[in-house]
Each structure stands twice: as C-alpha cells, then as structure tokens.
Design an enzyme around this catalytic site. Structure first.
Site, PDB file in Angstrom:
ATOM      1  N   ASP A   1       0.255  -0.761  -0.150  1.00  0.00           N
ATOM      2  CA  ASP A   1      -0.181   0.272  -0.028  1.00  0.00           C
ATOM      3  C   ASP A   1       1.296   1.615   0.321  1.00  0.00           C
ATOM      4  OD1 ASP A   1      -1.850   1.503   0.525  1.00  0.00           O
ATOM      5  OD2 ASP A   1      -2.776   1.090   2.223  1.00  0.00           O
TER       6      ASP A   1
ATOM      7  N   GLU B   1      -0.120   4.478  -1.143  1.00  0.00           N
ATOM      8  CA  GLU B   1      -0.896   5.587  -0.927  1.00  0.00           C
ATOM      9  C   GLU B   1      -1.562   5.719  -2.454  1.00  0.00           C
ATOM     10  OE1 GLU B   1      -3.679   6.190   0.236  1.00  0.00           O
ATOM     11  OE2 GLU B   1      -2.686   7.365   2.288  1.00  0.00           O
ATOM     12  N   ASN B   2      -3.001   5.710  -2.627  1.00  0.00           N
ATOM     13  CA  ASN B   2      -3.534   6.004  -3.725  1.00  0.00           C
ATOM     14  C   ASN B   2      -3.126   4.677  -4.593  1.00  0.00           C
ATOM     15  OD1 ASN B   2      -4.514   8.206  -2.596  1.00  0.00           O
ATOM     16  ND2 ASN B   2      -3.087   9.444  -4.005  1.00  0.00           N
TER      17      ASN B   2
ATOM     18  N   GLY C   1      -3.670   5.034   5.660  1.00  0.00           N
ATOM     19  CA  GLY C   1      -2.803   6.041   6.279  1.00  0.00           C
ATOM     20  C   GLY C   1      -3.479   7.613   6.608  1.00  0.00           C
ATOM     21  N   ASP C   2      -5.118   6.791   5.983  1.00  0.00           N
ATOM     22  CA  ASP C   2      -6.026   7.971   6.663  1.00  0.00           C
ATOM     23  C   ASP C   2      -7.274   7.057   7.043  1.00  0.00           C
ATOM     24  OD1 ASP C   2      -7.543   6.096   4.778  1.00  0.00           O
ATOM     25  OD2 ASP C   2      -7.636   7.697   2.393  1.00  0.00           O
TER      26      ASP C   2
END
Length: 625
Positions: free
Chosen positions: A243, A245-246, A318-319
C-alpha cells in the site's frame, strides 16, 4: 464439478479437535493450550531472533512488535498492555524470560472474570516507537482496542494470544524515531493470517502519513495482506501487497499475476523498498517452507522516488480507512533494504516457532446456521482445499471456514476460503455428499434459497440436507429431495439479485440508520469490488422479515398503496416488514397483498424500489443468491 465420482480420492473423516477446546480456552485462559503439547518450550534466546538477524546484516530493526514473543535474544521487557473493563486497571504482558515468550498466564489471571482490551503494543527496538489506539481520521471513526484473548495461539509449545484486528480496530504512532522518510530505504515483515482477510480498505502494517489523511501517492510504504485487487488476480488470494497510498500493488502494477497469493492460516508477508526506484514483495507459509519472491523490480509508475512520512500504523490505512481486517502476531520495520539472506534466515526462525492455533480469525462472509444451531463448516481448521467435506459443527465466531459469501464467485454460488460449495462429482442423486471445490461454474455449485429457508440446487431439483436431522459435530451434509423439514433450513446472509442482475442495496455506504432508501445497485462482492457492500447482504429470517445491517426491509409508513417506497428500518414486528417469497420469484407483502417492485423495470443504479400490484413481470423477480 466435472470430475467423475469414481476418480475422487476417499474422504478423510477429519475432525476439529482444537475447535472443541475454544470455549474452554477463552473461558479459562490460554495456558491450557500449552499443556496439550509435549514440548518443553525452551527459551528461544539460544539462537538469533529476527531483529538480531537483521541487525547482523546491517539493517537494524527500528520498530519491532509481537504479542507472542521477544524478537531480540536480549529483550526482557513488555510486549503489550491490556486494560480491564471492570475497573480500567492496566497490566503489561511481558516475556517469561529474556528472548522468550509471552506471559499469557499473567494476562489470564489479570483479566479473569472480565474483558481486557489491548491499549498499547510496545516497540522492542531501542527506538521505543510504541503503538497506541488510533484516533479518528478523514476516512474512518476513532478505533477501538483489540480484545486481548480473542485469538489463542501456541508458539513453541507456549500459550500466547494473537492480535485480532477487525474493522474499526487499529493502532498508530505519529511521532517516531528511526523510521524511513523522504525516499530512505526500508524493509518490513509481519506474521499474519491468510484466512482473516477481506477486501475492505485497508488493514496495513508499515509507514504512513504523519496525520490521518491522504497526502498523495508515495507517502505510504506499508504491507497489506488482503483480497484487494481480486478482479483479474491469480489464484484465490489473499495477496501480499504494497500500500503506497492512492494505490495497493501486487507488484509493479495493481494486479500482477505472478503474485498468486497465500491463504495459509499463518502467512509471512514481506515488503522491501529502496525509496528510489525498486521494491520487492515476498511471502511464505509461517509454519513450513521458505519465502517466495512475488515481485522484485521497479516501483509502480508515479511512485519513484518515495516520500514516506515516517509514522507507523497497524490495522488501518494511512488516512484511517479502517474497513479492512487482519490478524497480527509479529512484525518489524528495518532501516535499510534487507538482504535476501537475512530475509531467509528470519523465515527459518519463524517456521521454527511452530505456530499453531484453533483459528486465525474470521474472514469475509457470515455464518450459515443450520439444524440444531450448528454451523455449516469445512473439515479441517480453516485449511479446506478441494474435496474437503462440508459438514455441521459447533459455531465458532472466528472460524474462517464457517463464513460463507453468496454470489461472490458467480451468481448462485456459496463460497468460503476462495472456493465454492459443490456437489460431489456434479451429481444429482439423493444422498450425494457436498464438498468444497474450486469455483468452476458447474451446475453442482448453484444454490438458490427458498421461501422456507432451504437451499435448492436447480440442476438436480434437490436441496441441501442434514441427514436424518443429525446435529452431531462432523455430520456430512448431502443432497436430498426438498421436503421443507427443519433438516433443510439454513440461514445465511446473501445478495438479493433483482432485475438486470442488479443487487438490492441500501442507499449510502453501509449506513446503518432508519429511513435509508432501498434500491437497485451494481452487485459489490468480495470478488468484484473494493470494498464488498455489507448492505447488499440480506438474511431471510424465520419470522418472515428480510434483514441487513441488523435492520429490516420495511414499507415506508407501514403503507399498503401502490408506489409506496421501501426502506431500511428497525425491526418492530409490523406488517410492513413481512415478506413471503413466491414460486415465480416475487416477494409478497401479505398485509398489502402487493409485491416488491422495480418501477418500470428500470435497472439504473439508485433506482428506488416500491410496493406494487403483483403481476409476475420480470420487474418483480428477486432471487436470494
């Protein structure tokens, strides 16, 4: 199934002796497990442990976590902290000796008679990057702590507990020391479960943003073991993924068919990233064998160089996207790109621990409850492969092979562990046994729920059956003439397939609240979409209601007129919540004498369903599974 019965190997009457112990283990403490083994359980400190190995190879651990053992031969501190519900007192669960195993008996004594949750997971490295329960973020509410005794496990003959991380359960460290930032190299591994997975985003372990929000591609570098990216992937999953991010990647791209996944009860997952242009993904069975390299090559397009921010997460994205699930036993992060030799030595050390457990936790789908309150189960402890017997067994909440998903692997299928409920030899005769088998589209893998709660196989015209209503554990299920008896009633949540192959859905994103519109929408299953929609899983209850998210399919205002919309509402026993499946596939509401209806046969997403005169048209055909 296309294989003839005569060519099938004999079945093994495998039982689940460990599962018989689960209730006793949780009730009296995991210490009982260790006594079942003839293993002296010598301290592991006589050999190098994972962080000793990585340190000797020049890539020191900068974060090291485990609920079951020390990861340095010299470590003699706490592993994690638990808090009692009864009085909020806390207790640090340490190791029995330097370089040794968790003091599970101490936890059992402290938590006796109450529930304990894990509030802190201690970093064994000199960096002291301890993890605490993660607060709310942009994509999810505040998390809760893991139930401390949910997953008993045995490691080298010692009783211990894994960390069960279902959705909304996660830990984070925002201010760290030693963790890679801004393109620095790093490596990480974890021992997790290949059965306790889903395709919700994102139960990660690794390097994430400083704050709980998405700051862009390349700002994360974390391990993910899940069913994300299932469409087009090789094998059944789950897949060891990065992962970043995005984007969650099986290799240099989101889907990489060289990454065939690993569904072992215990999985070693490993990610290495040099921060500039290269990463590698590896995995293996934590109980036996060596690591496989799934990918080693360039970073995905748009991720070179990396921009890590140096925080640490376990159990969420992460978010704070916290709809994933995992089981965690141990894991580390290193400074630098580890050598293959060090990785292999760590895997050898993990295998030497002899990980063993009753269950490694949950998984997608829901329990299928049959006669006597027993669950439909697969022989073996969450290991069911082709030809495994499908049977009745005591329901175990965290048994992955008791969690079934409807229409996930093709309309009309019932699946678990990535395989389908199958009729032996694709047979049609009374008494033919059922089994688990690769999903292949055969008629012997089609199951449609009937109004009386039975499950009919259209090819044979017969039903799933419990022979003679026997409710003993390990009773093998079979095919038999549909007769409406209690021995053929099995309740499980499945999609309702409506006009145009669309699913009956609740407006919003799994919003569990009164008044939400019930509508048609694309079917979102574990094999077709991330994440699977929980509000498309409906149970035809014995009291005549149809339920999802703990609420009922309800007629607005308890109305009876044509055109009255339907909604989700608290189950309250009114006539507007009663539905009777008809032979022509319609759903009749007895109070009004009218049927669930798709206005004008419109199959567009978000089409609100209504009540209307029963007419037998295709716009009123709704099939359970």
């Amino acid at each position: 199934m296309t294989t003839s019965p005569s060519s099938r190997r004999p079945r093994s009457a495998r039982g689940k002796p460990w599962r018989r112990l689960l209730a006793a283990v949780i009730g009296t403490g995991a210490l009982a497990i260790g006594s079942l083994f003839g293993i002296a359980g010598q301290a592991q400190a006589a050999t190098q442990l994972p962080c000793d190995i990585y340190g000797s190879a020049g890539t020191s651990c900068v974060a090291a976590y485990s609920s079951v053992r020390a990861l340095y031969t010299s470590y003699n501190g706490p592993l994690y902290q638990v808090q009692r519900a009864s009085d909020s007192a806390t207790y640090d669960v340490g190791v029995l000796s330097a370089g040794g195993y968790a003091n599970a008996a101490g936890q059992d004594s402290f938590c006796s008679g109450t529930t304990c949750t894990i509030t802190t997971i201690y970093d064994q490295s000199p960096q002291h990057n301890d993890l605490t329960i993660e607060p709310a973020g942009v994509q999810g509410p505040a998390n809760v702590g893991a139930i401390a005794n949910a997953l008993p496990v045995t490691v080298a003959g010692h009783a211990a507990y894994g960390i069960y991380l279902p959705p909304d359960t996660g830990y984070r460290r925002a201010g760290t020391t030693g963790i890679a930032v801004n393109g620095q190299p790093e490596s990480m591994y974890e021992v997790a479960s290949g059965t306790n997975v889903n395709n919700g985003c994102c139960s990660d372990f690794g390097n994430v943003e400083t704050q709980e929000h998405d700051t862009g591609a390349s700002h994360m570098d974390a391990l993910n073991l899940a069913l994300l990216n299932a469409p087009g992937s090789a094998g059944h999953g789950p897949w060891v993924e990065a992962d970043l991010e995005n984007g969650v990647f099986e290799g240099g791209t989101a889907v990489d068919t060289a990454n065939t996944g690993n569904s072992s009860p215990f999985v070693t997952a490993l990610l290495k990233n040099n921060g500039q242009n290269t990463m590698a993904l590896k995995g293996g069975n934590s109980q036996t064998g060596s690591l496989s390299t799934y990918y080693s090559g360039n970073l995905p397009s748009g991720y070179s160089p990396m921009h890590q921010e140096g925080s640490i997460v376990l159990g969420t994205g992460g978010d704070n996207s916290n709809r994933g699930t995992q089981t965690f036993y141990e894991g580390v992060m290193t400074a630098g790109y580890s050598t293959d030799a060090a990785d292999n030595a760590v895997q050898s050390n993990i295998v030497a621990q002899g990980y063993s457990a009753v269950s490694t936790g949950g998984g997608p789908g829901s329990e299928m409850v049959g006669p006597g309150g027993k669950c439909v189960d697969v022989a073996g402890n969450d290991t069911g492969g082709d030809l495994a017997v499908v049977q009745l067994y005591d329901c175990q909440n965290l048994a992955a092979d008791q969690h079934w998903s409807g229409s996930a692997y093709g309309n009309g299928t019932l699946g678990t562990l990535g395989r389908c409920l199958d009729i032996d030899g694709n047979g049609t005769a009374n008494g033919t046994h059922v089994e688990l088998y690769d999903c292949n589209g055969a008629g012997g893998q089609q199951w449609i729920q009937q109004a009386n709660g039975s499950w009919k196989n259209p090819q044979s015209g017969r039903c799933l059956d419990d022979p003679s209503g026997n409710t003993a554990n390990q009773t093998a299920l079979q095919l038999y003439d549909c007769n409406g008896n209690a021995a053929q009633v099995f309740r499980v949540a499945v999609p309702i397939i409506g006009p145009g192959g669309q699913c009956v859905d609740v407006a919003g994103d799994d919003l569990n609240q009164n008044g939400q519109q019930v509508q048609l929408y694309n079917c979102l299953t574990i094999a077709s979409f991330n994440p699977a929609a929980q509000d498309q899983q409906w149970t035809l209850a014995a009291n005549g209601t149809i339920q999802t998210l703990g609420r009922c399919l309800d007629i607005d205002g308890n109305g009876t007129a044509n055109g009255t919309h339907v909604e989700l509402y608290t189950c309250n026993g009114v006539g507007g919540q009663q539905w009777v499946p008809q032979a022509n596939g319609s759903l009749l509401n007895p109070q009004s004498g009218r049927c669930l209806d798709d206005p004008s046969g419109n199959t567009a997403n978000n089409t609100a369903l209504q009540l209307y005169d029963c007419n037998g048209n295709a716009a009123q055909v709704f099939s359970f599974n």
